[in-house]
Design a protein around this motif. Structure first.
Motif, short mmCIF file in Angstrom:
data_model
loop_
_atom_site.label_atom_id
_atom_site.label_comp_id
_atom_site.label_asym_id
_atom_site.label_seq_id
_atom_site.Cartn_x
_atom_site.Cartn_y
_atom_site.Cartn_z
N LEU A 134 29.81 12.91 42.80
CA LEU A 134 30.42 14.23 42.94
C LEU A 134 29.80 15.22 41.95
O LEU A 134 29.51 16.37 42.29
N LEU A 135 29.57 14.77 40.71
CA LEU A 135 28.89 15.63 39.73
C LEU A 135 27.52 16.04 40.23
O LEU A 135 27.12 17.21 40.14
N VAL A 136 26.77 15.08 40.75
CA VAL A 136 25.43 15.36 41.27
C VAL A 136 25.52 16.35 42.43
O VAL A 136 24.74 17.31 42.49
N ALA A 137 26.45 16.14 43.34
CA ALA A 137 26.60 17.05 44.48
C ALA A 137 26.92 18.47 44.02
O ALA A 137 26.36 19.45 44.54
N LEU A 138 27.79 18.59 43.02
CA LEU A 138 28.14 19.92 42.52
C LEU A 138 26.98 20.58 41.79
O LEU A 138 26.85 21.80 41.82
N LEU A 139 26.14 19.79 41.14
CA LEU A 139 24.99 20.34 40.43
C LEU A 139 23.82 20.65 41.37
O LEU A 139 22.84 21.26 40.97
N ILE A 182 27.85 1.37 30.39
CA ILE A 182 27.13 1.62 31.64
C ILE A 182 27.60 2.93 32.26
O ILE A 182 26.79 3.73 32.73
N ALA A 183 28.91 3.15 32.26
CA ALA A 183 29.45 4.40 32.82
C ALA A 183 28.89 5.60 32.06
O ALA A 183 28.50 6.61 32.68
N ASP A 184 28.83 5.50 30.74
CA ASP A 184 28.26 6.60 29.95
C ASP A 184 26.80 6.85 30.33
O ASP A 184 26.39 7.99 30.53
N LYS A 185 26.03 5.78 30.40
CA LYS A 185 24.60 5.91 30.68
C LYS A 185 24.34 6.48 32.07
O LYS A 185 23.47 7.32 32.25
N ILE A 186 25.10 6.01 33.06
CA ILE A 186 24.94 6.52 34.43
C ILE A 186 25.24 8.01 34.47
O ILE A 186 24.49 8.79 35.05
N MET A 187 26.34 8.41 33.85
CA MET A 187 26.72 9.81 33.89
C MET A 187 25.70 10.68 33.15
O MET A 187 25.25 11.70 33.67
N VAL A 188 25.33 10.28 31.95
CA VAL A 188 24.38 11.08 31.16
C VAL A 188 23.05 11.16 31.88
O VAL A 188 22.47 12.25 32.00
N ALA A 189 22.54 10.05 32.40
CA ALA A 189 21.25 10.06 33.08
C ALA A 189 21.28 10.93 34.33
O ALA A 189 20.36 11.72 34.58
N ALA A 190 22.34 10.83 35.11
CA ALA A 190 22.44 11.62 36.34
C ALA A 190 22.50 13.12 36.02
O ALA A 190 21.81 13.93 36.66
N VAL A 191 23.28 13.49 35.03
CA VAL A 191 23.40 14.91 34.69
C VAL A 191 22.09 15.44 34.10
O VAL A 191 21.64 16.53 34.47
N ILE A 192 21.45 14.66 33.24
CA ILE A 192 20.15 15.09 32.70
C ILE A 192 19.15 15.29 33.84
O ILE A 192 18.44 16.30 33.88
N ILE A 233 16.42 10.68 25.14
CA ILE A 233 17.73 10.11 25.46
C ILE A 233 17.61 9.09 26.59
O ILE A 233 18.13 7.98 26.49
N LEU A 234 16.90 9.45 27.66
CA LEU A 234 16.78 8.53 28.79
C LEU A 234 16.01 7.27 28.42
O LEU A 234 16.42 6.16 28.78
N ILE A 235 14.91 7.42 27.69
CA ILE A 235 14.12 6.26 27.29
C ILE A 235 14.92 5.33 26.39
O ILE A 235 14.90 4.11 26.55
#
Length: 187
Positions: free
Chosen positions: A18-23, A68-78, A103-105
């Motif tokens: 949903l975050l990705v769709a909104l962005l 994992i939830a943190d990493k997925i969210m941060v990576a997707a938003v970045i 951050i991603l690496i």
């Protein structure tokens, strides 16, 4: 297994599409909605751990899923903030892509290191500094999203970029700490 803390953690993962769709669409109203959802999701990051500790409901599933939830969210938003979309420049661009990449690496490297050490039955607990790193990442990305929602206040975007650089610095420090720990267990 599906305790309240674990449900809160899972809700962060479920919210990512949903975050990705909104962005996806560069529109101030979409960014405002994204910011509201992002804040709600970020708050669950605090409360899932708080509730788990307060209720004595810390579980292996929660320990596994939370980072994992943190990493997925941060990576997707970045990724979304750094991508070029029609009629607008990416939110994170130019030299500012460097802290995003750091951050991603680091997130990928630390995940790999944790997986390797888990095979050796060595646990690497999350440090207090790593929790601050995550908080600073969440603040940075939130400010960058909010800056797009209210472009008439460019200082919010600058706060987001400054926080992104600071988060990258903490990312490097905590990444080095994890690597140093991991190197002790390698041949």
């Amino acid at each position: 297994m599906l305790t309240l803390p674990n449900i809160l953690t899972l809700s962060r993962i479920v919210a990512v599409p949903l975050l990705v769709a909104l962005l996806w669409r560069p529109d101030p109203i979409e960014y405002a909605l994204t910011f509201a959802l992002y804040c709600l999701v970020g708050i669950t990051d605090y409360f899932d751990g708080y509730v788990a500790r307060a209720r004595g409901a810390v579980s292996r599933l929660g320990i596994f899923l939370d980072p994992i939830a943190d990493k997925i969210m941060v990576a997707a938003v970045i990724m979304m903030l750094a991508s070029t979309r029609a009629h607008t420049d990416p939110v994170i661009h130019g030299l500012h892509i460097v802290p995003a990449l750091v951050i991603l690496i680091r997130e990928i490297a630390v995940s790999g290191l944790r997986e390797f050490l888990a095979g050796l039955q060595i646990s690497v607990p999350v440090s207090a500094l790593a929790k601050w790193k995550t908080t600073l990442q969440l603040v940075a990305l939130g400010a960058l999203i909010l800056g797009e929602a209210v472009p008439q206040w460019p200082w919010i975007h600058l706060v987001g970029l400054a926080s992104l650089w600071a988060a990258a610095a903490l990312t490097m420090i905590t990444g080095w700490d994890y690597l140093r720990t991991g190197l002790r267990h390698m041949d």
